[in-house]
Design a protein around this motif. Structure first.
Motif, PDB file in Angstrom:
ATOM      1  N   GLY A   1       1.569  -1.715  -0.163  1.00 43.80           N
ATOM      2  CA  GLY A   1       0.078   0.385   0.077  1.00 43.80           C
ATOM      3  C   GLY A   1       0.737   1.678  -0.097  1.00 43.80           C
ATOM      4  O   GLY A   1       0.881   2.487  -0.466  1.00 43.80           O
ATOM      5  N   ARG A   2       1.842   1.246   0.478  1.00 45.43           N
ATOM      6  CA  ARG A   2       2.485   2.578   0.757  1.00 45.43           C
ATOM      7  C   ARG A   2       3.519   1.738  -0.899  1.00 45.43           C
ATOM      8  O   ARG A   2       3.270   3.775  -1.382  1.00 45.43           O
ATOM      9  CB  ARG A   2       3.820   2.194   1.625  1.00 45.43           C
ATOM     10  N   SER A   3       3.980   1.526  -1.278  1.00 47.64           N
ATOM     11  CA  SER A   3       4.763   1.679  -2.524  1.00 47.64           C
ATOM     12  C   SER A   3       3.149   2.256  -3.383  1.00 47.64           C
ATOM     13  O   SER A   3       4.070   3.238  -3.929  1.00 47.64           O
ATOM     14  CB  SER A   3       5.037   0.236  -2.809  1.00 47.64           C
ATOM     15  N   GLN A   4       2.314   1.556  -3.514  1.00 45.99           N
ATOM     16  CA  GLN A   4       1.471   2.205  -4.410  1.00 45.99           C
ATOM     17  C   GLN A   4       1.185   3.453  -4.483  1.00 45.99           C
ATOM     18  O   GLN A   4       1.405   4.588  -4.744  1.00 45.99           O
ATOM     19  CB  GLN A   4      -0.046   1.460  -4.235  1.00 45.99           C
ATOM     20  N   LEU A   5       1.344   4.110  -2.669  1.00 44.96           N
ATOM     21  CA  LEU A   5       1.128   6.039  -2.670  1.00 44.96           C
ATOM     22  C   LEU A   5       2.326   6.015  -2.690  1.00 44.96           C
ATOM     23  O   LEU A   5       2.105   7.114  -3.096  1.00 44.96           O
ATOM     24  CB  LEU A   5       0.730   5.945  -1.405  1.00 44.96           C
TER      25      LEU A   5
END
Length: 216
Positions: A200-204
């Motif tokens: 999720g953080r990578s996607q953000l």
């Protein structure tokens, strides 16, 4: 010497001569004694002349006839007394023998009773000894059984203790395995959550990097 003329003691047809009958007022022994006393009185009461005793012949012979007539009865009474004495002696002997026989029989009974009492005492002593022996054997059997039950109880307690320890160890081992599995599952879930968070953080970050920069 007594006269042979029986006319002095028997009554003839003319009534001449005295009739002499034996006295029956008392016993024959007493009559003989009395008649002998009378005979002695005749002799003593007779007068004496020139150193000799003048005795009334008729009176003397009459008294001798009385004595002679009473002698058979006296002899018969003496014989009867002798027979009675012999009978009494025989009866006394029989009575004594009966007493002796009864005493011997009673003595045998007493001996038999003593034997019975002794036999009963022997039987009682033997019975008492048998009872004591049986009681001792029963006590020994009871003690042996108690010891066997004690050892069996100790063995069962020891087996129960070992079984409980084994179960405790098994429970502890199972608890460790269960805890390890639970922790492993939690660790897996946390790893998945961290991966989701990381993704999720990578996607953000990617989304933020792909937006154009505004010019002022």
């Amino acid at each position: 010497m007594l006269r042979q003329d029986t006319a002095r003691i028997d009554t003839d047809s003319t009534g001449s001569g005295p009739q002499v009958e034996p006295e029956r007022n008392g016993s024959s022994t007493l009559d003989i004694q009395q008649e002998l006393n009378r005979l002695e009185e005749i002799v003593l009461d007779s007068p004496r002349f020139l150193g000799r005793t003048l005795i009334d012949e008729d009176r003397l012979l009459e008294q001798l006839d009385v004595v002679r007539l009473n002698l058979p009865g006296a002899f018969e009474e003496v014989q009867e007394i002798i027979r009675s004495k012999e009978q009494i002696v025989l009866q006394a002997g029989q009575y004594a023998r009966d007493i002796i026989d009864a005493a011997e029989e009673r003595a045998e009974q007493i001996l038999d009773e003593i034997g019975i009492v002794r036999q009963a005492k022997v039987e009682a002593d033997r019975f008492r000894q048998d009872v004591l022996t049986e009681c001792e054997e029963a006590r020994e059997r009871t003690l042996t059984e108690i010891e066997r039950l004690r050892r069996q109880a100790q063995q069962e307690i020891e087996e129960m203790r070992r079984s409980a320890l084994a179960e405790c160890e098994a429970i502890e081992d199972g608890a460790d395995d269960y805890a390890d599995r639970v922790l492993e599952n939690i660790e897996t879930q946390l790893a998945d959550m961290l991966r989701v968070i990381h993704n999720g953080r990578s996607q953000l970050e990617q989304n933020q990097n792909s937006k154009p920069t505004r010019q002022t």
